[in-house]
Write a protein that holds these residues in place. Structure first.
Motif, PDB file in Angstrom:
ATOM      1  N   THR A 250      22.185  43.386  27.031  1.00  0.00           N
ATOM      2  CA  THR A 250      22.996  44.542  27.436  1.00  0.00           C
ATOM      3  C   THR A 250      22.302  45.689  27.957  1.00  0.00           C
ATOM      4  O   THR A 250      22.321  47.021  28.246  1.00  0.00           O
ATOM      5  N   GLN A 251      20.809  45.260  27.998  1.00  0.00           N
ATOM      6  CA  GLN A 251      19.754  46.390  28.640  1.00  0.00           C
ATOM      7  C   GLN A 251      20.006  47.010  29.809  1.00  0.00           C
ATOM      8  O   GLN A 251      20.025  48.292  29.873  1.00  0.00           O
ATOM      9  N   ASP A 252      20.358  46.272  30.789  1.00  0.00           N
ATOM     10  CA  ASP A 252      20.698  46.772  32.147  1.00  0.00           C
ATOM     11  C   ASP A 252      22.026  47.792  32.036  1.00  0.00           C
ATOM     12  O   ASP A 252      21.944  48.933  32.750  1.00  0.00           O
ATOM     13  N   ILE A 253      23.034  47.400  31.233  1.00  0.00           N
ATOM     14  CA  ILE A 253      24.279  48.267  31.018  1.00  0.00           C
ATOM     15  C   ILE A 253      23.874  49.420  30.444  1.00  0.00           C
ATOM     16  O   ILE A 253      24.458  50.435  31.010  1.00  0.00           O
TER      17      ILE A 253
ATOM     18  N   LYS B 191      21.100  50.883  30.406  1.00  0.00           N
ATOM     19  CA  LYS B 191      20.379  51.660  31.315  1.00  0.00           C
ATOM     20  C   LYS B 191      21.129  52.384  32.092  1.00  0.00           C
ATOM     21  O   LYS B 191      21.146  53.612  32.526  1.00  0.00           O
ATOM     22  N   ARG B 192      22.514  51.766  32.671  1.00  0.00           N
ATOM     23  CA  ARG B 192      23.163  52.440  33.604  1.00  0.00           C
ATOM     24  C   ARG B 192      24.146  53.448  32.924  1.00  0.00           C
ATOM     25  O   ARG B 192      24.003  54.593  33.342  1.00  0.00           O
TER      26      ARG B 192
END
Length: 154
Positions: free
Chosen positions: A126-129, A131-132
């Protein structure tokens, strides 16, 4: 053991102990009562000694609770209250980001697959989520957050 403190150091100690007790109160985990009681006991001992030594204008005794506490007037501009407020604020945003990212991941891979993942695997996926969401909340706070109720709930 005897310790000597300057007035400034004593004020810092009172703030530190009160901050620690305030944070410890968030622990509702079963079995934490003994630790919380120890924190409260030490806080009361220190606040009581400071109050009765004539240096405790920032401390009052609450008759209804039968406990010493830092006055609201003192808390309003204090460093420990600033720390506590920042702690609660950061905790809120972190939990919001993690829970929303987990929800999004569970929707994509399915709840059964999501439940099989470890916490570390979830954070990795979920890193990208996350970050968003951090970018969104940093820019807009909760201004663009909306709750959509299912049609059957109105």
């Amino acid at each position: 053991m005897h310790l000597r403190f300057t007035d400034k150091e004593l004020t810092t100690l009172v703030e530190m102990v009160s901050l620690a007790a305030s944070v410890a109160m968030w622990n509702r985990k079963p079995g934490s009562e003994e630790g919380m009681a120890a924190f409260e006991s030490l806080e009361q001992k220190i606040l009581g000694k400071v109050k009765h030594s004539g240096q405790g204008e920032m401390i009052e005794f609450d008759e209804s609770k039968q406990m010493h506490q830092i006055t609201l007037e003192y808390q309003e501009g204090s460093y420990f209250q600033e720390c506590y407020d920042e702690f609660r604020n950061e905790l809120f945003w972190e939990e919001m980001v993690i829970r929303l990212a987990d929800r999004d991941l569970a929707r994509v891979i399915g709840k059964v697959a999501w439940e099989k993942l470890s916490e570390e695997q979830r954070r990795e996926r979920t890193q990208d989520i996350e970050k968003r969401y951090w970018e969104e909340f940093t820019k807009n706070g909760i201004e663009r957050v909306a709750v959509i109720f299912p049609p059957e709930e109105g």
